[in-house]
Design an enzyme around this catalytic site. Structure first.
Site, PDB file in Angstrom:
ATOM      1  N   ASP A  15       0.442  10.119   4.448  1.00 25.02           N
ATOM      2  CA  ASP A  15       0.199   8.703   4.765  1.00 25.02           C
ATOM      3  C   ASP A  15      -1.181   8.229   4.329  1.00 25.02           C
ATOM      4  OD1 ASP A  15       2.705   8.678   5.972  1.00 25.02           O
ATOM      5  OD2 ASP A  15       1.878   9.366   7.877  1.00 25.02           O
ATOM      6  N   LYS A  18      -0.517   6.794  -0.678  1.00 22.59           N
ATOM      7  CA  LYS A  18      -0.048   7.189  -2.016  1.00 22.59           C
ATOM      8  C   LYS A  18       0.782   6.069  -2.636  1.00 22.59           C
ATOM      9  CE  LYS A  18       1.897  10.809  -0.097  1.00 22.59           C
ATOM     10  NZ  LYS A  18       1.289  10.769   1.246  1.00 22.59           N
ATOM     11  N   LYS A  20       0.707   2.815  -2.220  1.00 22.14           N
ATOM     12  CA  LYS A  20      -0.105   1.711  -2.740  1.00 22.14           C
ATOM     13  C   LYS A  20      -0.770   2.098  -4.068  1.00 22.14           C
ATOM     14  CE  LYS A  20      -4.297  -0.539  -2.967  1.00 22.14           C
ATOM     15  NZ  LYS A  20      -5.312  -1.464  -2.552  1.00 22.14           N
ATOM     16  N   GLY A  42       7.426   8.120   3.738  1.00 26.00           N
ATOM     17  CA  GLY A  42       7.476   6.665   3.923  1.00 26.00           C
ATOM     18  C   GLY A  42       6.280   6.098   3.191  1.00 26.00           C
ATOM     19  N   HIS A  43       6.520   5.501   2.042  1.00 27.27           N
ATOM     20  CA  HIS A  43       5.435   4.978   1.216  1.00 27.27           C
ATOM     21  C   HIS A  43       5.503   3.449   1.258  1.00 27.27           C
ATOM     22  CE1 HIS A  43       5.536   8.980  -1.256  1.00 27.27           C
ATOM     23  NE2 HIS A  43       5.244   9.154   0.010  1.00 27.27           N
ATOM     24  N   THR A  44       4.485   2.847   1.862  1.00 21.90           N
ATOM     25  CA  THR A  44       4.500   1.398   2.072  1.00 21.90           C
ATOM     26  C   THR A  44       3.728   0.695   0.961  1.00 21.90           C
ATOM     27  OG1 THR A  44       4.382   1.918   4.402  1.00 21.90           O
ATOM     28  CG2 THR A  44       4.055  -0.388   3.812  1.00 21.90           C
ATOM     29  N   ARG A 145      20.239  30.221  -1.102  1.00 22.55           N
ATOM     30  CA  ARG A 145      21.215  30.234  -2.194  1.00 22.55           C
ATOM     31  C   ARG A 145      22.620  29.846  -1.763  1.00 22.55           C
ATOM     32  NH1 ARG A 145      19.023  35.974  -4.031  1.00 22.55           N
ATOM     33  NH2 ARG A 145      19.106  36.098  -1.771  1.00 22.55           N
ATOM     34  N   GLN A 223       4.295  13.615   1.215  1.00 21.63           N
ATOM     35  CA  GLN A 223       3.548  14.448   2.165  1.00 21.63           C
ATOM     36  C   GLN A 223       2.164  14.751   1.578  1.00 21.63           C
ATOM     37  OE1 GLN A 223       7.114  15.726   1.563  1.00 21.63           O
ATOM     38  NE2 GLN A 223       7.416  13.981   2.876  1.00 21.63           N
ATOM     39  N   ARG A 302       6.223   6.641  14.750  1.00 23.78           N
ATOM     40  CA  ARG A 302       5.379   7.378  15.711  1.00 23.78           C
ATOM     41  C   ARG A 302       3.908   7.023  15.521  1.00 23.78           C
ATOM     42  NH1 ARG A 302       6.945  13.552  14.616  1.00 23.78           N
ATOM     43  NH2 ARG A 302       7.062  12.752  12.498  1.00 23.78           N
TER      44      ARG A 302
HETATM   45  P1  GDP Z   1       1.780   7.044   1.973  1.00 25.49           P
HETATM   46  O1  GDP Z   1       2.846   7.733   2.713  1.00 25.49           O
HETATM   47  O2  GDP Z   1       0.698   7.969   1.514  1.00 25.49           O
HETATM   48  O3  GDP Z   1       2.291   6.172   0.855  1.00 25.49           O
HETATM   49  O4  GDP Z   1       1.070   6.054   3.026  1.00 25.49           O
HETATM   50  P2  GDP Z   1       1.832   5.105   4.084  1.00 25.49           P
HETATM   51  O5  GDP Z   1       2.431   3.978   3.346  1.00 25.49           O
HETATM   52  O6  GDP Z   1       2.691   5.906   4.975  1.00 25.49           O
HETATM   53  O7  GDP Z   1       0.609   4.650   4.976  1.00 25.49           O
HETATM   54  C1  GDP Z   1      -0.488   3.983   4.436  1.00 25.49           C
HETATM   55  C2  GDP Z   1      -0.584   2.599   5.098  1.00 25.49           C
HETATM   56  O8  GDP Z   1      -1.852   2.049   4.848  1.00 25.49           O
HETATM   57  C3  GDP Z   1       0.414   1.584   4.540  1.00 25.49           C
HETATM   58  O9  GDP Z   1       0.839   0.734   5.565  1.00 25.49           O
HETATM   59  C4  GDP Z   1      -0.384   0.831   3.489  1.00 25.49           C
HETATM   60  O10 GDP Z   1       0.078  -0.508   3.312  1.00 25.49           O
HETATM   61  C5  GDP Z   1      -1.740   0.820   4.133  1.00 25.49           C
HETATM   62  N1  GDP Z   1      -2.867   0.823   3.186  1.00 25.49           N
HETATM   63  C6  GDP Z   1      -2.990   1.459   1.994  1.00 25.49           C
HETATM   64  N2  GDP Z   1      -4.222   1.278   1.490  1.00 25.49           N
HETATM   65  C7  GDP Z   1      -4.891   0.512   2.369  1.00 25.49           C
HETATM   66  C8  GDP Z   1      -6.240   0.023   2.443  1.00 25.49           C
HETATM   67  O11 GDP Z   1      -7.058   0.263   1.588  1.00 25.49           O
HETATM   68  N3  GDP Z   1      -6.559  -0.707   3.544  1.00 25.49           N
HETATM   69  C9  GDP Z   1      -5.691  -0.986   4.540  1.00 25.49           C
HETATM   70  N4  GDP Z   1      -6.114  -1.689   5.568  1.00 25.49           N
HETATM   71  N5  GDP Z   1      -4.423  -0.526   4.515  1.00 25.49           N
HETATM   72  C10 GDP Z   1      -4.038   0.218   3.455  1.00 25.49           C
HETATM   73  P1  IMO Z   2       4.394  10.664   3.371  1.00 29.06           P
HETATM   74  O1  IMO Z   2       4.958  10.973   1.995  1.00 29.06           O
HETATM   75  C1  IMO Z   2       3.035  12.283   7.166  1.00 29.06           C
HETATM   76  C2  IMO Z   2       5.259  15.698   8.757  1.00 29.06           C
HETATM   77  C3  IMO Z   2       6.074  15.530  10.011  1.00 29.06           C
HETATM   78  C4  IMO Z   2       5.942  16.922  10.600  1.00 29.06           C
HETATM   79  C5  IMO Z   2       5.976  17.819   9.371  1.00 29.06           C
HETATM   80  C6  IMO Z   2       7.352  18.406   9.073  1.00 29.06           C
HETATM   81  O2  IMO Z   2       4.757   9.330   3.892  1.00 29.06           O
HETATM   82  O3  IMO Z   2       2.928  10.950   3.389  1.00 29.06           O
HETATM   83  P2  IMO Z   2       9.604  17.384   8.085  1.00 29.06           P
HETATM   84  O4  IMO Z   2      10.482  16.279   8.589  1.00 29.06           O
HETATM   85  O5  IMO Z   2       9.061  17.163   6.711  1.00 29.06           O
HETATM   86  O6  IMO Z   2      10.237  18.735   8.234  1.00 29.06           O
HETATM   87  O7  IMO Z   2       8.342  17.383   9.101  1.00 29.06           O
HETATM   88  O8  IMO Z   2       5.574  16.990   8.291  1.00 29.06           O
HETATM   89  N1  IMO Z   2       5.586  14.753   7.664  1.00 29.06           N
HETATM   90  C7  IMO Z   2       4.788  13.752   7.280  1.00 29.06           C
HETATM   91  N2  IMO Z   2       3.610  13.318   7.800  1.00 29.06           N
HETATM   92  N3  IMO Z   2       3.548  11.707   6.055  1.00 29.06           N
HETATM   93  C8  IMO Z   2       4.703  12.147   5.510  1.00 29.06           C
HETATM   94  O9  IMO Z   2       5.161  11.683   4.336  1.00 29.06           O
HETATM   95  C9  IMO Z   2       5.396  13.185   6.152  1.00 29.06           C
HETATM   96  N4  IMO Z   2       6.563  13.835   5.913  1.00 29.06           N
HETATM   97  C10 IMO Z   2       6.652  14.793   6.829  1.00 29.06           C
HETATM   98  O10 IMO Z   2       5.525  14.543  10.854  1.00 29.06           O
HETATM   99  O11 IMO Z   2       4.667  17.071  11.184  1.00 29.06           O
HETATM  100 MG    MG Z   3       3.794   7.684   4.572  1.00 28.97          MG
END
Ligand code: GDP
Ligand code: IMO
Ligand code: MG
Length: 434
Positions: A15, A18, A20, A42-44, A145, A223, A302
């Site tokens: 999170d 990535k 963005k 979950g990539h927002t 396998r 991840q 969460r």
């Molecule tokens: P990812 O899983 O690595 O793609 O990250 P997520 O999308 O799960 O979480 C990153 C969150 O931070 C998202 O809601 C993005 O929109 C937000 N975000 C990304 N870069 C920035 C930033 O520079 N500033 C702020 N305030 N939010 C950001």
């Molecule tokens: P992005 O790509 C943050 C965490 C789960 C748990 C562990 C194992 O959005 O960064 P799983 O369901 O993969 O067997 O869970 O990994 N986890 C993440 N934490 N960002 C993620 O993806 C994650 N994908 C899995 O919370 O601790």
């Molecule tokens: Mg994420």
């Protein structure tokens, strides 16, 4: 258009933003390819106020004309895939003709989800805190396998029927009093295969040809390094190689194809799920970071655990992945704090350590060694030039760079594509100019 192929991956616990970063770099690449994980990701991405959350489909999909690839290293839940495709269509994004799925990718079956939940319940207090998406059990079947691959859904039906029968009866032995019938599972899989047929591709060959034509490919991680099955905080990890090695195995591309590696790191640290987080904060400060950073899981909702930036972690990620640069995200979330801390080591009963340990036990009682830097009062939100950042913010970034040993070539100051600094003269500027 860049002709350098780069990997963009998480340098902390996920999170980091990535999605963005991949989205804002995509216009320079012909193709974006995911190499591991599944819909646990979950990539927002925000585009002019519209919010897109991508789980399985690479974050390049929002740019018309860019091809998006799901590699063999990804585990695909067809139901989740179709849901995501339908959702994108509702928001005006058509994937047809732009999406390719590896014929070798393993399929997440409905009972993998059940097994994930069951395995967590059996671990009790030692639970991992998974996303309950069936990721671990699907990878277990792959390594054991006995997995079912995308090509199996399109191949010999008798062979698939045998596989499904075998797998369902194994599952029935694990889940007490369960009498799941294999036939509906089989029928469902055949239906999934038909819907995917046009997208199914020899991904390694496709990427090989794309790269031979000099068209740049971006490899997108899900991840992160500290969640990597080999290099993360085992057993509190996901079940795939999120670090750079996963690019080669998860897409069928050679190491020499990777021309650069960009680690994405937040200006602080978060983690969702169980396991060590040495710089974890509690109380008011944690709440402040969680609320201003909107630190709630994009997949599960969460609340994320929050802490200070951990330079031990990012230096470790730099070593494992050979990071050429870091994209530092969410700097704006620190706006208005009077003091900011950076962790440079851990004090344990056996002395101070500065390398991330394999054995997690010493970490549970470890005290982070902090450096304290002054915060800044004028906002960084939306700033697009490094020199326009407050002097204290520049100082904070410089200290992070020294302590982690990597240059922050990109600094993100907001969730929108436009709220980004690309440092002049950085390696990222070179990649994009190639
Ligand atoms: P990812 O899983 O690595 O793609 O990250 P997520 O999308 O799960 O979480 C990153 C969150 O931070 C998202 O809601 C993005 O929109 C937000 N975000 C990304 N870069 C920035 C930033 O520079 N500033 C702020 N305030 N939010 C950001
Ligand atoms: P992005 O790509 C943050 C965490 C789960 C748990 C562990 C194992 O959005 O960064 P799983 O369901 O993969 O067997 O869970 O990994 N986890 C993440 N934490 N960002 C993620 O993806 C994650 N994908 C899995 O919370 O601790
Ligand atoms: Mg994420």
């Amino acid at each position: 258009m860049s002709n350098t192929n780069i990997a963009v991956l998480g340098a902390q616990w996920g999170d980091e933003g990535k999605g963005k970063i991949v989205d804002m770099l995509t216009p320079h690449f012909s193709t974006v390819a995911r190499y591991q994980g599944g819909h646990n990701a979950g990539h927002t991405v925000y585009v002019k106020g519209a919010k897109f959350v991508l789980h399985l489909i690479p974050s390049g999909i929002l740019h018309p004309g860019v091809t998006c690839v799901i590699g063999n290293g990804v585990v695909v839940d067809p139901q989740a895939l179709f849901k995501e495709i339908d959702e994108l269509a509702r928001m005006g994004i058509d994937v047809d003709g732009r999406l390719r799925i590896s014929e070798k990718a393993h399929v997440i079956l409905p009972y993998h989800r059940e097994l994930d939940v069951l395995s967590e319940a059996r671990r009790g207090e030692r639970k991992i805190g998974t996303t309950s998406r069936g990721i671990g059990p699907a990878y277990e079947d792959k390594v054991g396998r006995r997995g079912i691959r995308v090509c199996d859904l399109l191949g010999d039906r008798d062979a698939l029927a045998d596989e499904v029968r075998e797998n369902v009866s194994a599952r029935n032995r694990i889940i007490k009093d369960s009498t799941l019938d294999w036939k509906p599972v089989f029928d469902q899989l055949i239906g999934y295969g038909e819907r995917m047929r046009d997208w199914v591709t020899d991904v390694s060959l496709f990427l090989h040809e794309t790269m031979k034509e000099g068209k740049g490919v971006m490899f997108e991680g899900a991840q992160a390094t500290l969640l990597d099955i080999d290099h993360g905080t085992y057993p509190f990890v996901t079940s795939s190689n999120a670090s750079v090695g996963g690019v080669c195995t998860g897409l069928g591309v050679p190491p020499k194809a990777i021309g650069g590696v960009l680690g994405v790191a937040k200006a602080y640290t978060t983690r969702v799920g169980e396991g060590p987080l040495p710089t974890e904060l509690s109380g008011e400060l944690a709440d402040r970071l969680r609320e201003s950073g909107q630190e709630y899981g994009a997949s599960t909702g969460r609340p994320r655990r929050c802490g200070w930036f951990d330079a031990v972690v990012v230096r470790y990620s730099a070593r494992i992945n050979g990071l050429d640069a870091v994209a530092l995200t969410k700097l704006d979330v620190l706006d208005g704090l009077s003091e900011i801390r950076i962790c440079t080591g851990y004090k344990t009963s056996a002395g101070t350590i500065t390398e991330f340990p394999a054995d997690l036990r010493p970490l549970s009682s470890a005290e982070p060694v902090y450096e304290t830097l002054p915060g800044w009062s004028s906002p960084t939100k939306g700033v697009t030039q490094f020199d326009a950042l407050p002097a204290e913010a520049r100082r904070y970034i410089r200290r992070l760079e020294e302590a982690s040993g990597v240059d922050c070539a990109i600094i993100s100051t907001g969730s929108d594509r436009s709220e980004t600094i690309v440092k002049r003269g950085s390696v990222v500027e070179q990649w994009l100019a190639d």
